[in-house]
Design an enzyme around this catalytic site. Structure first.
Site, short mmCIF file in Angstrom:
data_model
loop_
_atom_site.label_atom_id
_atom_site.label_comp_id
_atom_site.label_asym_id
_atom_site.label_seq_id
_atom_site.Cartn_x
_atom_site.Cartn_y
_atom_site.Cartn_z
N GLU A 288 9.37 3.45 -27.81
CA GLU A 288 8.55 3.96 -26.69
C GLU A 288 7.28 3.16 -26.50
OE1 GLU A 288 7.88 7.74 -28.47
OE2 GLU A 288 9.52 8.69 -27.44
N PRO A 289 7.37 1.90 -26.10
CA PRO A 289 6.14 1.14 -25.88
C PRO A 289 5.41 1.58 -24.62
CG PRO A 289 8.06 -0.19 -25.31
CD PRO A 289 8.59 1.12 -25.82
N CYS A 359 -24.11 8.47 -15.53
CA CYS A 359 -25.35 8.96 -16.14
C CYS A 359 -25.11 9.31 -17.58
CB CYS A 359 -25.87 10.15 -15.37
SG CYS A 359 -26.79 9.61 -13.95
N GLU A 360 -25.01 8.31 -18.39
CA GLU A 360 -24.76 8.50 -19.82
C GLU A 360 -25.02 7.17 -20.51
OE1 GLU A 360 -21.92 11.18 -20.90
OE2 GLU A 360 -21.39 10.21 -22.79
N TYR A 388 -3.98 2.96 -20.40
CA TYR A 388 -4.99 4.00 -20.66
C TYR A 388 -6.30 3.71 -19.92
CZ TYR A 388 -1.47 4.73 -24.22
OH TYR A 388 -0.27 4.92 -24.85
#
Ligand code: LLP
Length: 437
Positions: A288-289, A359-360, A388
């Protein structure tokens, strides 16, 4: 500098992918923009499939669609003859809407809901990777006379990450039935005793971004030892062993992955050896790549905006996206390489850090990157964002999620539209003042 797939510098000094100028794409579709090199995805898919083919074994290469799921991506996976791993009703819905053959879909997840399982059964998907006892109960309730094809997901006590693997004996994981403490045996007996299941075999997944084969070999050994036990005690003959995904890719020069075929060669060799030792017929081998199929095929283009010099400390260069379209640096400390897409060969005269616009303070994409002097309006291309990236994108600060473009042989195709501000509020409902009696 390292180019992936069809990436190159064109005569204008611009980054070109799939025969298309990325600066033109940025101007046409706006930024941030995810660009996928379709030819590179095909190359990777074929490398996996051909490696199995050379060994003459039955195999399925299932694309782990959590890495990047969209209608077009699922259709490309289908075209390349891949199977598909989905982990939610949403990924399953996407696959079905894309027309993916249900019999090649495998359904994962540690907390599949009754509705999700019902949807999977209704569409006759190829296999459910059963993860826990509650799920076995739900499947039994929903099976209504069918024998549902399942794999049992086990945790083999092998955990792998990049260059390390560890043996944990008993794995502290939310996934699967423990192989070492009797849980897997109990699940096996439950499944074998019920007409609602057709047990195909065993699944395990040992981790992600793995560069070595030792963990897969060990996992195969552990799974086979258990299957041999079940064979002796109950005459069970497994038709499938699924060793999951996790094959590593090169994000930066620190990464040195082995070729796709090397993983497959090693897996096939070990499965053959184990089957022989355990006197079992050779099962189908499934993998499952996710990342290794789409990761280095993706590039994100940003527009450069503001700059902040902190004397004697560093220079921050901000782009028009950030942790909203790529949360991996903030979440995992992931590292990336980047170039100016409109001046790829420009002399790299300064070292800057690339900040996102959220804003972080933790919203940083790349620390200490050598670049030509970047000005507002320049385009930054960040490589290897195909896995991802979009799939973990979010609307923090109400930033619309970017568009996705596929490029191949000089053609560009918009495959996911950019979100609009209207999209952002489409599910919001107005506040109703309480009606006074
Ligand atoms: N199969 C199973 C059961 C998995 O849990 C995963 C990934 C895969 C296959 C695909 O793994 P891959 O070949 O893509 O490494 N968000 C993280 C990765 C999470 C992976 C979760 N499971 C990241 O951005 O690195």
């Amino acid at each position: 500098m390292f180019f992936h797939g069809t990436s190159r510098v064109n005569e204008k000094g611009h980054l070109e992918i799939g025969g298309v100028d990325t600066v033109e794409l940025a101007e046409m579709y706006g930024t941030p923009l995810y660009i996928y090199d379709v030819a590179l995805i095909r190359t990777r898919a074929r490398a996996f499939k051909e490696a199995f083919h050379r060994h003459g074994v039955q195999a399925q290469v299932a694309y782990a669609s959590k890495a990047f799921s969209s209608i077009a991506m699922v259709q490309l996976a289908a075209e390349e003859g891949l199977s598909l791993d989905v982990v939610s009703g949403g990924e399953l819905y996407t696959a079905l809407a894309a027309g993916f053959p249900p019999e090649r879909i495998h359904f994962h997840g540690n907390n599949k809901s009754r509705d999700e399982l019902a949807m999977a059964l209704e569409h006759g998907i190829g296999c459910i990777v059963a993860d826990n006892f509650y799920e076995l109960e739900l499947i039994e309730q929903l099976a209504s006379g069918r024998a549902v094809p399942v794999l049992l997901r086990v945790t083999p006590g092998v955990e792998a990450h990049t260059h390390d693997y560890i043996l944990t004996g008993q794995e502290d994981s939310k996934f699967g039935f423990d192989l070492n403490n009797g849980q897997a045996d109990e699940a096996f007996r439950r499944v074998m005793a019920s007409p609602s299941f057709q047990l195909l075999g065993v699944h395990c997944h040992i981790g992600s971004q793995i560069f070595e084969t030792a963990g897969f070999v060990l996992a195969a050994q552990k799974v086979f030892t258990k299957m041999a036990e079940w064979n002796k005690a109950y005459g069970f003959i497994p038709s499938v062993i699924n060793l999951g995904g996790g094959f590593g890719i090169r994000y930066t020069e620190e990464d040195d992955p082995i070729p796709v075929s090397a993983y497959v060669d090693c897996i096939v060799k070990e499965v053959k050896r184990q089957a022989e030792t355990c006197q079992l017929p050779l099962p189908e081998i499934w993998i499952e790549p996710g990342r290794s199929l789409v990761g280095d095929a993706g590039t994100t283009i940003y527009t450069i905006g503001s700059r902040k010099d902190v004397p004697n400390v560093r220079t921050y260069i901000a782009v028009d996206g950030g942790m909203s379209d790529n949360i991996r640096p903030a979440l995992y400390g992931a590292k990336y390489e980047a170039v100016l897409a409109n001046r790829v060969l420009g002399e790299r005269t300064e070292t800057v850090s690339i900040a996102g616009k959220c804003c972080e303070s933790g919203d940083m994409l790349i620390w200490d990157l050598a670049l030509p002097e970047a000005k507002p309006g320049d385009y930054l291309a960040v490589f290897c964002t195909g896995a991802y990236g979009y799939s973990m994108a979010n609307n923090y600060n109400r930033l619309p999620r970017p568009a996705v473009v596929f490029v191949e042989n000089g053609d560009a195709q918009l495959v996911v539209k950019r979100e609009t501000y209207e999209d952002l509020i489409q599910h919001d409902l107005p506040f109703k003042a309480k009606v006074r009696k």
